[in-house]
Design a protein around this motif. Structure first.
Motif, PDB file in Angstrom:
ATOM      1  N   LYS A 135      -0.407  -3.329   1.806  1.00 60.96           N
ATOM      2  CA  LYS A 135      -0.010  -4.724   2.010  1.00 60.96           C
ATOM      3  C   LYS A 135      -1.179  -5.575   2.498  1.00 60.96           C
ATOM      4  CE  LYS A 135       4.873  -3.751   2.992  1.00 60.96           C
ATOM      5  NZ  LYS A 135       5.973  -3.853   3.982  1.00 60.96           N
ATOM      6  N   ILE A 136      -2.066  -4.961   3.276  1.00 67.07           N
ATOM      7  CA  ILE A 136      -3.242  -5.698   3.745  1.00 67.07           C
ATOM      8  C   ILE A 136      -4.211  -5.945   2.588  1.00 67.07           C
ATOM      9  CG2 ILE A 136      -5.285  -5.547   5.227  1.00 67.07           C
ATOM     10  CD1 ILE A 136      -3.518  -3.916   7.200  1.00 67.07           C
ATOM     11  N   LEU A 137      -4.402  -4.930   1.741  1.00 67.72           N
ATOM     12  CA  LEU A 137      -5.335  -5.057   0.617  1.00 67.72           C
ATOM     13  C   LEU A 137      -4.803  -5.962  -0.476  1.00 67.72           C
ATOM     14  CD1 LEU A 137      -6.381  -1.289   0.438  1.00 67.72           C
ATOM     15  CD2 LEU A 137      -7.900  -3.200   0.988  1.00 67.72           C
ATOM     16  N   VAL A 138      -3.468  -5.998  -0.629  1.00 67.49           N
ATOM     17  CA  VAL A 138      -2.841  -6.881  -1.620  1.00 67.49           C
ATOM     18  C   VAL A 138      -1.776  -7.705  -0.911  1.00 67.49           C
ATOM     19  CG1 VAL A 138      -1.718  -7.030  -3.864  1.00 67.49           C
ATOM     20  CG2 VAL A 138      -3.196  -5.076  -3.355  1.00 67.49           C
ATOM     21  N   PRO A 139      -2.188  -8.797  -0.240  1.00 66.35           N
ATOM     22  CA  PRO A 139      -1.206  -9.638   0.474  1.00 66.35           C
ATOM     23  C   PRO A 139      -0.258 -10.319  -0.497  1.00 66.35           C
ATOM     24  CG  PRO A 139      -3.360 -10.688   0.445  1.00 66.35           C
ATOM     25  CD  PRO A 139      -3.557  -9.323  -0.128  1.00 66.35           C
ATOM     26  N   THR A 142      -0.744 -16.457   0.381  1.00 66.65           N
ATOM     27  CA  THR A 142      -1.569 -16.976   1.468  1.00 66.65           C
ATOM     28  C   THR A 142      -0.741 -17.547   2.598  1.00 66.65           C
ATOM     29  OG1 THR A 142      -1.746 -19.091   0.315  1.00 66.65           O
ATOM     30  CG2 THR A 142      -3.507 -17.496  -0.046  1.00 66.65           C
ATOM     31  N   SER A 143       0.464 -17.955   2.311  1.00 65.84           N
ATOM     32  CA  SER A 143       1.278 -18.577   3.352  1.00 65.84           C
ATOM     33  C   SER A 143       2.012 -17.557   4.204  1.00 65.84           C
ATOM     34  CB  SER A 143       2.311 -19.524   2.719  1.00 65.84           C
ATOM     35  OG  SER A 143       3.182 -18.803   1.859  1.00 65.84           O
ATOM     36  N   ASP A 144       1.884 -16.267   3.827  1.00 68.09           N
ATOM     37  CA  ASP A 144       2.608 -15.223   4.572  1.00 68.09           C
ATOM     38  C   ASP A 144       2.305 -15.248   6.060  1.00 68.09           C
ATOM     39  OD1 ASP A 144       4.178 -14.200   2.684  1.00 68.09           O
ATOM     40  OD2 ASP A 144       3.021 -12.380   2.295  1.00 68.09           O
ATOM     41  N   ASP A 145       1.002 -15.341   6.396  1.00 70.29           N
ATOM     42  CA  ASP A 145       0.615 -15.282   7.802  1.00 70.29           C
ATOM     43  C   ASP A 145       1.244 -16.406   8.597  1.00 70.29           C
ATOM     44  OD1 ASP A 145      -0.839 -13.044   7.331  1.00 70.29           O
ATOM     45  OD2 ASP A 145      -2.752 -14.097   7.090  1.00 70.29           O
ATOM     46  N   LYS A 146       1.205 -17.620   8.012  1.00 69.83           N
ATOM     47  CA  LYS A 146       1.774 -18.763   8.722  1.00 69.83           C
ATOM     48  C   LYS A 146       3.275 -18.602   8.891  1.00 69.83           C
ATOM     49  CE  LYS A 146      -1.764 -22.054   7.188  1.00 69.83           C
ATOM     50  NZ  LYS A 146      -2.015 -23.305   6.438  1.00 69.83           N
ATOM     51  N   GLU A 147       3.933 -18.135   7.814  1.00 75.40           N
ATOM     52  CA  GLU A 147       5.381 -17.964   7.893  1.00 75.40           C
ATOM     53  C   GLU A 147       5.743 -16.877   8.908  1.00 75.40           C
ATOM     54  OE1 GLU A 147       7.063 -17.212   4.119  1.00 75.40           O
ATOM     55  OE2 GLU A 147       6.475 -19.134   3.245  1.00 75.40           O
ATOM     56  N   ALA A 148       4.974 -15.789   8.888  1.00 77.42           N
ATOM     57  CA  ALA A 148       5.253 -14.696   9.824  1.00 77.42           C
ATOM     58  C   ALA A 148       5.066 -15.150  11.261  1.00 77.42           C
ATOM     59  CB  ALA A 148       4.340 -13.511   9.519  1.00 77.42           C
ATOM     60  N   THR A 149       4.002 -15.934  11.488  1.00 75.98           N
ATOM     61  CA  THR A 149       3.743 -16.427  12.837  1.00 75.98           C
ATOM     62  C   THR A 149       4.859 -17.352  13.297  1.00 75.98           C
ATOM     63  OG1 THR A 149       1.365 -16.294  12.467  1.00 75.98           O
ATOM     64  CG2 THR A 149       2.099 -17.675  14.289  1.00 75.98           C
ATOM     65  N   GLU A 180       9.739 -10.557   2.309  1.00 76.73           N
ATOM     66  CA  GLU A 180      10.695 -10.804   1.238  1.00 76.73           C
ATOM     67  C   GLU A 180       9.993 -11.477   0.062  1.00 76.73           C
ATOM     68  OE1 GLU A 180      13.607 -13.227   3.080  1.00 76.73           O
ATOM     69  OE2 GLU A 180      14.338 -11.662   4.425  1.00 76.73           O
ATOM     70  N   ASN A 181      10.695 -11.544  -1.081  1.00 75.37           N
ATOM     71  CA  ASN A 181      10.232 -12.290  -2.252  1.00 75.37           C
ATOM     72  C   ASN A 181       8.871 -11.825  -2.750  1.00 75.37           C
ATOM     73  OD1 ASN A 181      12.560 -13.921  -1.973  1.00 75.37           O
ATOM     74  ND2 ASN A 181      11.469 -15.244  -0.510  1.00 75.37           N
ATOM     75  N   VAL A 182       8.731 -10.503  -2.969  1.00 70.95           N
ATOM     76  CA  VAL A 182       7.495  -9.974  -3.541  1.00 70.95           C
ATOM     77  C   VAL A 182       7.620  -9.996  -5.056  1.00 70.95           C
ATOM     78  CG1 VAL A 182       5.966  -7.981  -3.660  1.00 70.95           C
ATOM     79  CG2 VAL A 182       7.165  -8.504  -1.539  1.00 70.95           C
ATOM     80  N   SER A 183       6.661 -10.639  -5.731  1.00 71.90           N
ATOM     81  CA  SER A 183       6.714 -10.774  -7.189  1.00 71.90           C
ATOM     82  C   SER A 183       6.375  -9.454  -7.864  1.00 71.90           C
ATOM     83  CB  SER A 183       5.728 -11.852  -7.648  1.00 71.90           C
ATOM     84  OG  SER A 183       4.402 -11.453  -7.389  1.00 71.90           O
ATOM     85  N   ASP A 184       6.753  -9.357  -9.144  1.00 73.65           N
ATOM     86  CA  ASP A 184       6.441  -8.148  -9.917  1.00 73.65           C
ATOM     87  C   ASP A 184       4.938  -7.937 -10.031  1.00 73.65           C
ATOM     88  OD1 ASP A 184       9.108  -7.647 -10.265  1.00 73.65           O
ATOM     89  OD2 ASP A 184       9.214  -8.637 -12.232  1.00 73.65           O
ATOM     90  N   GLU A 185       4.201  -9.048 -10.145  1.00 75.81           N
ATOM     91  CA  GLU A 185       2.742  -8.948 -10.266  1.00 75.81           C
ATOM     92  C   GLU A 185       2.146  -8.301  -9.007  1.00 75.81           C
ATOM     93  OE1 GLU A 185      -1.209 -11.826 -10.740  1.00 75.81           O
ATOM     94  OE2 GLU A 185       0.805 -12.711 -10.656  1.00 75.81           O
ATOM     95  N   ILE A 186       2.625  -8.736  -7.835  1.00 76.70           N
ATOM     96  CA  ILE A 186       2.128  -8.169  -6.569  1.00 76.70           C
ATOM     97  C   ILE A 186       2.524  -6.698  -6.458  1.00 76.70           C
ATOM     98  CG2 ILE A 186       2.323  -8.275  -4.057  1.00 76.70           C
ATOM     99  CD1 ILE A 186       0.678 -10.510  -5.211  1.00 76.70           C
ATOM    100  N   LYS A 187       3.757  -6.385  -6.886  1.00 73.80           N
ATOM    101  CA  LYS A 187       4.216  -4.993  -6.824  1.00 73.80           C
ATOM    102  C   LYS A 187       3.328  -4.080  -7.673  1.00 73.80           C
ATOM    103  CE  LYS A 187       9.110  -5.863  -5.866  1.00 73.80           C
ATOM    104  NZ  LYS A 187      10.496  -5.766  -6.401  1.00 73.80           N
ATOM    105  N   ASN A 188       2.978  -4.550  -8.903  1.00 68.49           N
ATOM    106  CA  ASN A 188       2.136  -3.743  -9.784  1.00 68.49           C
ATOM    107  C   ASN A 188       0.735  -3.551  -9.201  1.00 68.49           C
ATOM    108  OD1 ASN A 188       4.183  -3.458 -11.684  1.00 68.49           O
ATOM    109  ND2 ASN A 188       3.596  -5.316 -12.804  1.00 68.49           N
ATOM    110  N   LYS A 189       0.206  -4.620  -8.617  1.00 69.49           N
ATOM    111  CA  LYS A 189      -1.122  -4.526  -8.004  1.00 69.49           C
ATOM    112  C   LYS A 189      -1.093  -3.539  -6.841  1.00 69.49           C
ATOM    113  CE  LYS A 189      -3.063  -9.096  -9.078  1.00 69.49           C
ATOM    114  NZ  LYS A 189      -3.553 -10.375  -8.511  1.00 69.49           N
ATOM    115  N   ARG A 190      -0.022  -3.577  -6.069  1.00 67.14           N
ATOM    116  CA  ARG A 190       0.085  -2.679  -4.921  1.00 67.14           C
ATOM    117  C   ARG A 190       0.222  -1.225  -5.362  1.00 67.14           C
ATOM    118  NH1 ARG A 190       3.963  -6.009  -0.597  1.00 67.14           N
ATOM    119  NH2 ARG A 190       2.321  -7.465   0.083  1.00 67.14           N
ATOM    120  N   MET A 191       0.947  -0.990  -6.446  1.00 65.82           N
ATOM    121  CA  MET A 191       1.068   0.376  -6.958  1.00 65.82           C
ATOM    122  C   MET A 191      -0.288   0.909  -7.405  1.00 65.82           C
ATOM    123  SD  MET A 191       4.659   0.191  -9.107  1.00 65.82           S
ATOM    124  CE  MET A 191       4.475   1.857  -9.698  1.00 65.82           C
ATOM    125  N   ASP A 192      -1.084   0.022  -8.033  1.00 58.63           N
ATOM    126  CA  ASP A 192      -2.419   0.419  -8.479  1.00 58.63           C
ATOM    127  C   ASP A 192      -3.325   0.738  -7.281  1.00 58.63           C
ATOM    128  OD1 ASP A 192      -4.523   0.723 -10.498  1.00 58.63           O
ATOM    129  OD2 ASP A 192      -5.365  -1.114  -9.634  1.00 58.63           O
TER     130      ASP A 192
END
Length: 474
Positions: A135-139, A142-149, A180-192
């Motif tokens: 998750k760190i290597l493939v966030p 960009t707005s995740d950090d702000k939303e999480a905070t 939440e709301n992880v796109s298919d593109e992000i999922k594929n990148k994370r699997m790789d």
């Protein structure tokens, strides 16, 4: 629990690999350790009445008193602490209190049990750590950090608002790590990335991770002695402070594995097991006990040494000490006291304390032959250590047997003619003998060097012959 199934002969055999001579002391500690195993095999009703046979080691410095106790604890994997009796002061004076040695023992036991439990959850912790790294290597975006905070802040404010209204928070329901709301593109990148991570292709890649600030875990020792862990109490009232660290993936994984292991291990069970481990297996080595006797005239007019003895007595007899991990009973902790007793004698200790140290062992002064064995026989022999150290500069050093015997002879003579500091004299002589080689070594070309008897005589032999020089240099 510690491994005490070894027989006294097996324990002595292992001690012989590191310590030369002192057979009487080795036998005494081996029997004391075996008796702890024997006690655990008896019915519960009888166990309570069988107390450890605490011992008093008597002998000059440097003959192996501390090393015997330390190696003993390692052999049986028991919690062990070494404390100086001189660090304590009588109740009412500024200084260390005697109960701190038991708190240190419990702390040591907690670390040992924690390390063992971490091994049990290592697979799951590694899996969670790798997921975090992905998750760190493939966030996600960009707005995740702000939303999480923002989400973390809102949750914190809700907790504080509820507490103001008299409602205690349910810590189990607070989760600051939702995604939440992880796109298919992000999922594929994370699997790789996960696949590459599993194959070790990304070990040297730099990542930024958020870890708990270590400063917030530094509690107040005085509060800890009263059974209160300030950092843990405050940590439940507010989110942990985080700091950013830039590390290689291989290093970041270790940090994350430790964090996840902390979450997976049940703290209550850990502390309970650690206290039982300290109670039944703990060893306290109380050094320099001769310095708190009344026989030394230098101590007159200072803080009452007899008062320190009286403070130590109830702990050795058996009392309940409060620690931040819970109450511990000291009745079955093994206490090994030691001292040179050069200016006093064991009978100068108060009678009650003498009675609680029933096993007396006198250690012998080291002879020339002992020094030869210390230099060559143990697994960690001094000569082997120096050969290995100098070998890192691509220099092969060889000691002739005559050179080793000469070093032993010089050490024995200097101990006899000046202060007897035992095997520690060998450190001083070897450092003086090899100082040129240790200094010039990194700049020398590769080669073989032989330390001969003549070289030893030229470097340190003449110093040893001069009483004034040997007193201040060797």
């Amino acid at each position: 629990m510690m491994n005490t199934e070894k027989t006294p002969k097996q324990i002595v055999k292992e001690l012989n690999e590191y310590i030369i001579g002192q057979n009487n002391a080795k036998k005494a500690v081996a029997v004391a350790l075996r008796n702890r195993y024997r006690r655990m095999e008896l019915p519960k009703s009888m166990q309570e009445d069988i107390t450890p046979k605490n011992m008093l080691m008597i002998g000059p410095t440097g003959v192996g008193k501390t090393e015997i106790a330390r190696r003993l604890a390692k052999i049986v994997n028991a919690p062990f602490v070494k404390v100086e009796a001189t660090k304590f002061t009588e109740v009412g004076y500024v200084g260390g209190d005697v109960e701190s040695m038991i708190r240190d023992l419990v702390e040591k036991s907690v670390q040992m049990v924690k390390a063992r439990k971490f091994v049990d959850v290592e697979a799951e912790a590694t899996k969670r750590a790798n997921n975090k790294l992905v998750k760190i290597l493939v966030p996600n975006r960009t707005s995740d950090d702000k939303e999480a905070t923002a989400k973390e802040f809102n949750n914190f404010m809700k907790v504080m608002e509820g507490m103001q209204n008299g409602k205690m928070p349910n810590y189990n329901n607070i989760n600051f790590d939702n995604e939440e709301n992880v796109s298919d593109e992000i999922k594929n990148k994370r699997m790789d990335v996960y696949d590459k991570l599993s194959k070790g292709f990304l070990e040297d890649k730099m990542v930024s991770i958020q870890v708990d600030d270590p400063k917030q875990n530094v509690g107040n020792d005085n509060m800890g002695s009263m059974g209160i862990d300030i950092s843990e109490t405050l940590g439940k009232l507010m989110p942990n402070k985080k700091i950013t660290r830039n590390l290689k993936v291989s290093e970041a994984r270790k940090v994350l594995i430790r964090e996840e292991s902390e979450k997976l291990v049940d703290g209550a069970d850990l502390y309970d097991e650690a206290i039982k481990n300290a109670e039944n297996s703990g060893i306290v080595f109380l050094d320099e006990i001769d310095k708190i006797t009344g026989g030394n005239s230098k101590n007159r007019g200072e803080v009452s040494r007899e008062g320190v003895q009286r403070d130590i007595l109830p702990i050795i007899e058996g009392s309940t000490i409060k620690t931040k991990y819970g109450l511990i009973d000291t009745s079955h902790i093994l206490f090994i006291a030691s001292g040179a007793f050069a200016e006093s004698k064991p009978s100068d200790l108060i009678a009650e304390l003498q009675g609680r140290l029933p096993i007396r062992v006198e250690l012998d002064s080291l002879t020339k032959d002992d020094f030869v064995k210390i230099l060559t026989e143990p697994n960690n022999a001094l000569v082997k250590q120096y050969i290995a150290l100098i070998g890192t500069d691509n220099i092969k050093v060889t000691f002739t047997m005559e050179a080793i015997e000469k070093i032993a002879e010089i050490a024995f003579n200097v101990n006899r003619d000046t202060e007897n500091i035992g095997a520690r004299r060998l450190h001083t002589i070897l450092e003086k003998l090899l100082e040129d080689l240790l200094y010039e070594g990194p700049d020398m070309e590769m080669g073989d060097i032989t330390i001969t008897e003549k070289y030893v005589e030229d470097k340190v032999g003449n110093l040893a012959k001069d009483p004034n020089l040997s007193r201040y240099i060797l």
